[in-house]
Each structure stands twice: as structure tokens, then as C-alpha cells.
Write a protein that holds these residues in place. Structure first.
Motif, PDB file in Angstrom:
ATOM      1  N   THR A  59       0.797  -1.240   0.117  1.00  0.00           N
ATOM      2  CA  THR A  59      -0.072  -0.086   0.000  1.00  0.00           C
ATOM      3  C   THR A  59       0.810   1.115   0.085  1.00  0.00           C
ATOM      4  O   THR A  59       0.234   2.360   0.094  1.00  0.00           O
ATOM      5  CB  THR A  59      -0.946   0.091   1.169  1.00  0.00           C
ATOM      6  OG1 THR A  59      -0.135  -0.216   2.537  1.00  0.00           O
ATOM      7  CG2 THR A  59      -2.027  -1.132   1.164  1.00  0.00           C
ATOM      8  N   HIS A  60       2.102   0.961  -0.123  1.00  0.00           N
ATOM      9  CA  HIS A  60       3.133   2.340  -0.133  1.00  0.00           C
ATOM     10  C   HIS A  60       4.033   2.382  -1.310  1.00  0.00           C
ATOM     11  O   HIS A  60       5.068   1.875  -1.140  1.00  0.00           O
ATOM     12  CB  HIS A  60       3.836   2.408   1.047  1.00  0.00           C
ATOM     13  CG  HIS A  60       4.451   3.750   1.471  1.00  0.00           C
ATOM     14  ND1 HIS A  60       4.471   4.419   2.565  1.00  0.00           N
ATOM     15  CD2 HIS A  60       4.847   4.722   0.702  1.00  0.00           C
ATOM     16  CE1 HIS A  60       4.916   5.587   2.881  1.00  0.00           C
ATOM     17  NE2 HIS A  60       5.154   5.908   1.465  1.00  0.00           N
ATOM     18  N   VAL A  61       3.563   2.825  -2.421  1.00  0.00           N
ATOM     19  CA  VAL A  61       4.477   2.640  -3.553  1.00  0.00           C
ATOM     20  C   VAL A  61       4.356   4.269  -4.271  1.00  0.00           C
ATOM     21  O   VAL A  61       3.344   4.412  -4.774  1.00  0.00           O
ATOM     22  CB  VAL A  61       3.965   1.625  -4.516  1.00  0.00           C
ATOM     23  CG1 VAL A  61       4.849   1.762  -6.006  1.00  0.00           C
ATOM     24  CG2 VAL A  61       4.131   0.352  -3.947  1.00  0.00           C
ATOM     25  N   HIS A  62       5.494   4.663  -4.799  1.00  0.00           N
ATOM     26  CA  HIS A  62       5.501   5.908  -5.312  1.00  0.00           C
ATOM     27  C   HIS A  62       5.784   5.506  -6.809  1.00  0.00           C
ATOM     28  O   HIS A  62       7.085   5.382  -7.349  1.00  0.00           O
ATOM     29  CB  HIS A  62       6.573   6.960  -4.806  1.00  0.00           C
ATOM     30  CG  HIS A  62       6.271   7.267  -3.518  1.00  0.00           C
ATOM     31  ND1 HIS A  62       5.586   8.475  -3.145  1.00  0.00           N
ATOM     32  CD2 HIS A  62       6.565   6.750  -2.140  1.00  0.00           C
ATOM     33  CE1 HIS A  62       5.407   8.843  -1.955  1.00  0.00           C
ATOM     34  NE2 HIS A  62       6.128   7.693  -1.190  1.00  0.00           N
ATOM     35  N   VAL A  63       4.737   5.620  -7.687  1.00  0.00           N
ATOM     36  CA  VAL A  63       5.196   5.138  -9.177  1.00  0.00           C
ATOM     37  C   VAL A  63       5.613   6.578  -9.921  1.00  0.00           C
ATOM     38  O   VAL A  63       6.404   6.318 -10.792  1.00  0.00           O
ATOM     39  CB  VAL A  63       3.782   4.785  -9.744  1.00  0.00           C
ATOM     40  CG1 VAL A  63       3.969   4.373 -11.163  1.00  0.00           C
ATOM     41  CG2 VAL A  63       3.267   3.327  -9.026  1.00  0.00           C
ATOM     42  N   PHE A 146      -6.569   9.257   2.101  1.00  0.00           N
ATOM     43  CA  PHE A 146      -5.655  10.408   1.901  1.00  0.00           C
ATOM     44  C   PHE A 146      -4.414  10.552   2.550  1.00  0.00           C
ATOM     45  O   PHE A 146      -4.337  10.054   3.501  1.00  0.00           O
ATOM     46  CB  PHE A 146      -6.694  11.540   2.193  1.00  0.00           C
ATOM     47  CG  PHE A 146      -7.650  11.797   1.478  1.00  0.00           C
ATOM     48  CD1 PHE A 146      -7.707  12.573   0.274  1.00  0.00           C
ATOM     49  CD2 PHE A 146      -9.035  11.266   1.676  1.00  0.00           C
ATOM     50  CE1 PHE A 146      -8.881  12.600  -0.542  1.00  0.00           C
ATOM     51  CE2 PHE A 146      -9.996  11.259   1.198  1.00  0.00           C
ATOM     52  CZ  PHE A 146     -10.210  12.095  -0.078  1.00  0.00           C
ATOM     53  N   LYS A 147      -3.392  10.837   1.738  1.00  0.00           N
ATOM     54  CA  LYS A 147      -2.079  11.185   2.308  1.00  0.00           C
ATOM     55  C   LYS A 147      -1.612  12.555   2.527  1.00  0.00           C
ATOM     56  O   LYS A 147      -2.116  13.522   1.715  1.00  0.00           O
ATOM     57  CB  LYS A 147      -1.017  10.607   1.760  1.00  0.00           C
ATOM     58  CG  LYS A 147       0.451  10.602   2.007  1.00  0.00           C
ATOM     59  CD  LYS A 147       1.528  10.371   1.225  1.00  0.00           C
ATOM     60  CE  LYS A 147       2.595  10.173   2.002  1.00  0.00           C
ATOM     61  NZ  LYS A 147       3.759   9.664   1.448  1.00  0.00           N
ATOM     62  N   CYS A 148      -1.100  12.963   3.908  1.00  0.00           N
ATOM     63  CA  CYS A 148      -0.536  14.135   3.895  1.00  0.00           C
ATOM     64  C   CYS A 148       0.605  14.138   4.542  1.00  0.00           C
ATOM     65  O   CYS A 148       1.183  13.093   5.249  1.00  0.00           O
ATOM     66  CB  CYS A 148      -1.591  15.004   4.917  1.00  0.00           C
ATOM     67  SG  CYS A 148      -1.526  14.436   6.656  1.00  0.00           S
ATOM     68  N   LEU A 234       2.447   6.177   8.433  1.00  0.00           N
ATOM     69  CA  LEU A 234       3.254   5.588   7.501  1.00  0.00           C
ATOM     70  C   LEU A 234       4.647   5.508   7.905  1.00  0.00           C
ATOM     71  O   LEU A 234       5.312   6.133   9.019  1.00  0.00           O
ATOM     72  CB  LEU A 234       3.283   6.678   6.349  1.00  0.00           C
ATOM     73  CG  LEU A 234       1.944   6.688   5.611  1.00  0.00           C
ATOM     74  CD1 LEU A 234       1.945   8.094   4.734  1.00  0.00           C
ATOM     75  CD2 LEU A 234       1.437   5.835   4.875  1.00  0.00           C
ATOM     76  N   HIS A 235       5.276   4.515   7.361  1.00  0.00           N
ATOM     77  CA  HIS A 235       6.897   4.314   7.476  1.00  0.00           C
ATOM     78  C   HIS A 235       7.289   4.716   8.874  1.00  0.00           C
ATOM     79  O   HIS A 235       8.236   5.694   9.067  1.00  0.00           O
ATOM     80  CB  HIS A 235       7.772   4.954   6.518  1.00  0.00           C
ATOM     81  CG  HIS A 235       7.491   6.265   6.050  1.00  0.00           C
ATOM     82  ND1 HIS A 235       7.323   7.362   7.209  1.00  0.00           N
ATOM     83  CD2 HIS A 235       6.936   7.101   5.103  1.00  0.00           C
ATOM     84  CE1 HIS A 235       7.106   8.383   6.620  1.00  0.00           C
ATOM     85  NE2 HIS A 235       6.864   8.245   5.475  1.00  0.00           N
ATOM     86  N   LEU A 236       6.913   4.007  10.087  1.00  0.00           N
ATOM     87  CA  LEU A 236       7.620   4.089  11.214  1.00  0.00           C
ATOM     88  C   LEU A 236       8.763   3.919  11.387  1.00  0.00           C
ATOM     89  O   LEU A 236       9.166   2.683  11.026  1.00  0.00           O
ATOM     90  CB  LEU A 236       6.701   3.525  12.514  1.00  0.00           C
ATOM     91  CG  LEU A 236       6.988   3.795  13.890  1.00  0.00           C
ATOM     92  CD1 LEU A 236       6.602   5.138  14.368  1.00  0.00           C
ATOM     93  CD2 LEU A 236       6.503   2.739  14.725  1.00  0.00           C
ATOM     94  N   SER A 307       6.625  -1.370   1.147  1.00  0.00           N
ATOM     95  CA  SER A 307       8.081  -1.013   0.628  1.00  0.00           C
ATOM     96  C   SER A 307       8.244   0.432   0.935  1.00  0.00           C
ATOM     97  O   SER A 307       9.485   0.828   1.375  1.00  0.00           O
ATOM     98  CB  SER A 307       7.977  -1.571  -0.636  1.00  0.00           C
ATOM     99  OG  SER A 307       7.232  -0.414  -1.384  1.00  0.00           O
ATOM    100  N   ASP A 308       7.190   1.433   0.909  1.00  0.00           N
ATOM    101  CA  ASP A 308       7.784   3.016   0.580  1.00  0.00           C
ATOM    102  C   ASP A 308       8.817   2.990  -0.374  1.00  0.00           C
ATOM    103  O   ASP A 308       9.678   3.630  -0.604  1.00  0.00           O
ATOM    104  CB  ASP A 308       8.064   3.820   1.995  1.00  0.00           C
ATOM    105  CG  ASP A 308       8.211   4.983   1.540  1.00  0.00           C
ATOM    106  OD1 ASP A 308       7.803   5.676   0.682  1.00  0.00           O
ATOM    107  OD2 ASP A 308       8.714   5.913   2.583  1.00  0.00           O
ATOM    108  N   HIS A 309       8.405   2.136  -1.519  1.00  0.00           N
ATOM    109  CA  HIS A 309       9.153   2.291  -2.786  1.00  0.00           C
ATOM    110  C   HIS A 309       9.432   3.752  -3.112  1.00  0.00           C
ATOM    111  O   HIS A 309       8.153   4.128  -3.836  1.00  0.00           O
ATOM    112  CB  HIS A 309       8.630   1.109  -3.742  1.00  0.00           C
ATOM    113  CG  HIS A 309       9.322   1.311  -5.206  1.00  0.00           C
ATOM    114  ND1 HIS A 309      10.437   0.319  -5.290  1.00  0.00           N
ATOM    115  CD2 HIS A 309       8.981   1.633  -6.250  1.00  0.00           C
ATOM    116  CE1 HIS A 309      10.753   0.389  -6.467  1.00  0.00           C
ATOM    117  NE2 HIS A 309       9.857   1.476  -6.933  1.00  0.00           N
TER     118      HIS A 309
HETATM  119 ZN   LIG Z   1       6.444   7.280   0.878  1.00  0.00          ZN
END
Ligand SMILES: [Zn+2]
Length: 447
Positions: A59-63, A146-148, A234-236, A307-309
Motif C-alpha cells: 500500500t506504499h508505492v511511489h510510481v 488520503f495522504k498528508c 506511514l513508515h514508522l 515498501s515505501d518504494h
Molecule cells: Zn512514501
């Protein structure tokens, strides 16, 4: 007659059992006891060293497409996902241009993705100051939440929310029972920290201290409590925030938490100075911190590993100067998440079934992706044949993401993804991604 029957050791309801998974019309039609005869067009018997897992959900990918497609793109990212056993990914709203902050931008992104995806893809929306008051309209277009940011995001077109704006955003999201996922670092703490440019990794960590996360998370929990809003950290990276999170959950605050492979498999002590391929924000912290993150996963305080890819071009990683102040912050690991986390888990005596729970069912539950993340009748037949005891050495040239930068080059990892099925179609055959992009674009049910 069924389309496909796969027999072997199957991960189901948290344990491995010998079974036959029957697939029809893209879904799991039944899971039968081993030895049951099933009429199927295709039969697969898993190799003795392989097991069948549900497709992972990341659920955490930057395309980054459109707009920064030279950093990454739907074709390359989803090929990497498929090769890594990830059959569903959710794309983050920023680093693409435009960022996904309104219905028009979402339509632009959907057009960019359409027809290119090798796995199923859904989208997060963005909450930026200019989108407040208009979040519901974007939710109605099918974003998963939503992401902030609470600090500078790294790109000018995606500004952070200040405290009052976060307060308004959470009230708004709570009004339609939406979800807010938060990059939680506090701008005041970061402003007071030493600057941290140059090649020293210790100086970089000093510039993003754990207190920045702890203060931001504390404030977020207070607002979530006030509004009854559903929030996700996110990403603790900071283990010192764990007691706060555990207490908030015990009090009934609707909060969930993720961490990432790099925080679980690397420690600050191991990052050589100048090696900006390890740069991410918040940063990889020390070994004791890493151990505490593992314990929190085992204890259920952390729900997901994703991943926070977040790749960029090779130039922007500043591998030439090794300057942690200048380099893009982000680690690309979409293809390697499962073997990375599994390799570290088995050294700690943690079972594969737990790892898959954090990487499949956990993220599916976070996003409300019914029918993903489990091998159950009615679920999509997203399946992975995985050989847990086989191993390989990470070769950057064999990674499918666009820019061959990885902090894991040369590492030997346990666990090989052999075959992957997406809704019953084989999209990876003996490690090779098949050419046809069979992924679909997903939408969340409307509020
Ligand atoms: Zn990220």
C-alpha cells in the motif's frame, strides 16, 4: 470444470496445510483437502521446496507517473512488483505531476496507468492545503484514502498541512469515515535539529531525530482522538513512539501503523558514510531501535510491512558526491520486500506465516481491499509460489524498477518468488514476468 488447480503446501488462516486451491473465473472457488480430485483445465503441483502464498499487497508505492516518469513508471514498477510477489499496489499521490489531489488529477493518473500495469493498482488521494473542503469529492472518485505530510514533502507541488489544517482535514475525513495516512515528522523539531548535510550518515540521522516522529505522532493521536478519525502512521522508524501508539490503541483511538523493510533489515551502524542509496525520511536508525520494531510487529503494535518504494534517477541520489543533505530520500525495494523481510525474520525465529500476514492481509485490511491478501473461497486468485529455503544474491541489473539503484546490491537473501498468478492468470513463470500487462485499476467503494 475449473480453470486451474494448484496443489501443495498452502498458507491459509495463518498456517501451512497440504491442500488443492481451485480457481475459476479469476477467483478462488474452493480450497480442498490434499488428494481431492479436481477437474481443471490446468493443474499445477508445487515443487517440494515451494509453498503457496496469497499475493502480497503493497500500500506504499511511489510510481511517479505522469510527470516524473524518468524516476519510475507504471510499467516498470508493476513489473518489479510482480517479480517480487506483490499482486496489488496502491500508488502514492505525490511525485507524479500533477499530484493526485483532485478528481481531474486522478483521471490523468488513471489514463497514464491504464493498459501498462502488470499487477492490480489503486490510488491514494492527497490532502494538501488547497484541497481542504474538497476531500469528499475525491473520495467519491474511488481513492482508498488520503495522504498528508506534516513537513516538507521534497516536492513543491505537494505542500504539508500545519496543525490547524490537519485538524480540519481529519474532521473532514471523519465526516465520511475515510482514512488519513500520515508522514509523521514534526517541522518544529526538525527546524531545531542540526543541519546534517555532507557524507556523514550519523549527521544525517542527527538532522532527523526520533523526537520528530514522536512529537508528530503524539499530536496526530490527539487529533484522531478528538475527531474519531481513522489514521495510519506511514513508515514508522522511531521505536520510541511505540508506547504512545500502543496506549492510543488500548484507548480505542483508530490508528494503525506500518514500517518498511529498510527499517527492519538495516541499522544505522551498518550504513557507510557517503552511501546515499540508504537515504530515506525518516532515516534508518540504530540496531536497538530496529530490534524494538521487530518486537512491535510480533506484539501486534505494528500492523503492516510495506515498501515505501520511492525511487528517483541515479543523478538525484547524488551517489557521486555522497551528500546526504542533497540526495533524494527514498529506497526502492518493491521487488525485494518479501525476501528481505523473510531473511531477517527467519534469523529471528519468526515464521513465514507471520511475515505474509504483515505483507498481505495487514495492508489489505488497511486499505479495505476485500478479496485481496488471503487464500479463501471468493477471494481473487492472486497466488505466489515461493521457495523459502532457496536463496539468491541481489543483482541490481536484474531488478525491474526503472533506475538500478538499491542499497541491497550483493546481499544474499532467502526466499525465491517462482510463479505468480493474478486473478488466475500466470504473470510470473519461473521467475520471469510475462509480457502482457494484465493488471486492473482498482477503486474503493464509494463513501
Ligand atoms: Zn512514501
Amino acid at each position: 470444470m475449473a480453470d486451474l488447480a494448484i496443489s501443495g503446501s498452502v498458507l491459509r488462516e495463518g498456517r501451512f496445510t497440504d491442500a488443492v486451491v481451485v480457481v475459476a473465473d479469476g477467483r478462488v472457488a474452493a480450497v480442498e483437502p490434499a488428494g481431492t480430485h479436481v477437474d481443471a483445465a490446468e493443474r499445477v503441483r508445487l515443487a517440494d521446496d515451494a509453498v503457496l502464498l496469497p499475493g502480497l499487497v503493497d500500500t506504499h508505492v511511489h510510481v511517479n507517473e505522469p510527470g516524473r516518469t524518468e524516476w519510475e513508471g507504471f510499467a516498470t514498477a508493476t513489473r518489479a512488483a510482480a517479480a517480487g510477489g506483490v499482486t496489488t499496489l496502491l500508488d502514492m499521490p505525490l511525485n507524479s505531476i500533477p499530484p493526485t489531489v483532485d478528481p481531474d488529477a486522478l483521471a490523468v493518473k488513471r489514463r497514464a496507468a491504464d493498459g501498462q500495469c502488470h499487477v492490480d493498482v489503486g490510488f491514494w488521494g492527497g490532502a494538501v492545503p488547497s484541497s481542504l473542503g474538497r476531500l469528499r469529492a475525491l473520495a467519491e472518485e474511488g481513492v482508498f484514502g488520503f495522504k498528508c505530510f506534516l513537513v516538507d514533502s521534497g516536492v513543491p507541488e505537494f505542500p504539508p498541512l500545519d496543525h490547524d489544517q490537519l485538524d480540519r482535514a481529519l474532521a473532514e475525513v471523519a465526516s465520511f469515515d475515510g482514512l488519513m495516512v500520515v508522514h509523521a515528522e514534526d517541522p518544529g523539531v526538525l527546524a531545531d535539529a542540526p543541519a546534517g548535510g555532507g557524507p556523514s550518515y550519523a549527521a544525517f540521522v542527527g538532522s532527523r531525530p526520533h523526537q520528530a516522529e514522536d512529537v508528530a505522532i503524539s499530536g496526530l493521536l490527539d487529533l484522531a482522538r478528538t475527531h474519531g478519525a481513522r489514521v495510519h502512521v506511514l513508515h514508522l522508524a522511531s521505536a520510541s513512539a511505540l508506547p504512545l501508539l500502543a496506549q492510543a490503541r488500548a484507548d480505542g483511538v483508530r490508528v494503525s501503523v506500518e514500517t518498511c523493510p529498510h527499517y527492519l533489515t538495516v541499522s544505522a551502524e551498518e550504513v557507510p558514510d557517503g552511501h546515499t542509496e540508504f537515504k530515506c525520511c525518516p532515516p534508518i536508525r540504530d540496531a536497538a531501535n530496529r530490534d524494538a520494531l521487530w518486537q512491535a510487529l510480533v506484539d501486534g503494535v505494528i500492523d503492516c510491512v510495506v515498501s515505501d518504494h520511492s525511487p528517483s534517477t541515479v543523478d538525484l541520489k547524488r551517489l557521486d558526491t555522497g551528500d546526504f543533505g542533497q540526495a533524494w530520500g527514498g529506497v526502492a525495494s518493491l521487488q525485494l520486500g518479501l525476501p528481505l523481510v523473510w531473511t531477517a525474520a527467519r534469523e529471528r525465529g519468526i515464521g513465514l506465516e507471520r511475515v505474509v500476514g504483515w505483507m498481505a492481509a495487514g495492508p489489505a485490511a488497511l486499505a479495505g481491499l476485500a478479496g485481496k491478501g488471503a487464500i479463501e473461497p471468493g477471494c481473487d486468485a492472486d497466488l505466489v509460489a515461493f521457495a523459502p529455503e532457496a536463496s539468491f544474491v541481489v543483482d541490481p541489473q536484474r531488478l525491474h524498477h526503472r533506475n538500478p539503484v538499491t542499497p541491497y546490491a550483493g546481499r544474499r537473501l532467502s526466499g525465491v518468488v517462482r510463479d505468480v498468478w493474478l486473478r488466475g492468470d500466470r504473470i510470473v513463470a519461473d521467475g520471469a514476468v510475462t509480457p502482457e500487462p494484465l493488471g486492473r485499476l482498482l477503486e474503493k467503494e464509494r463513501p
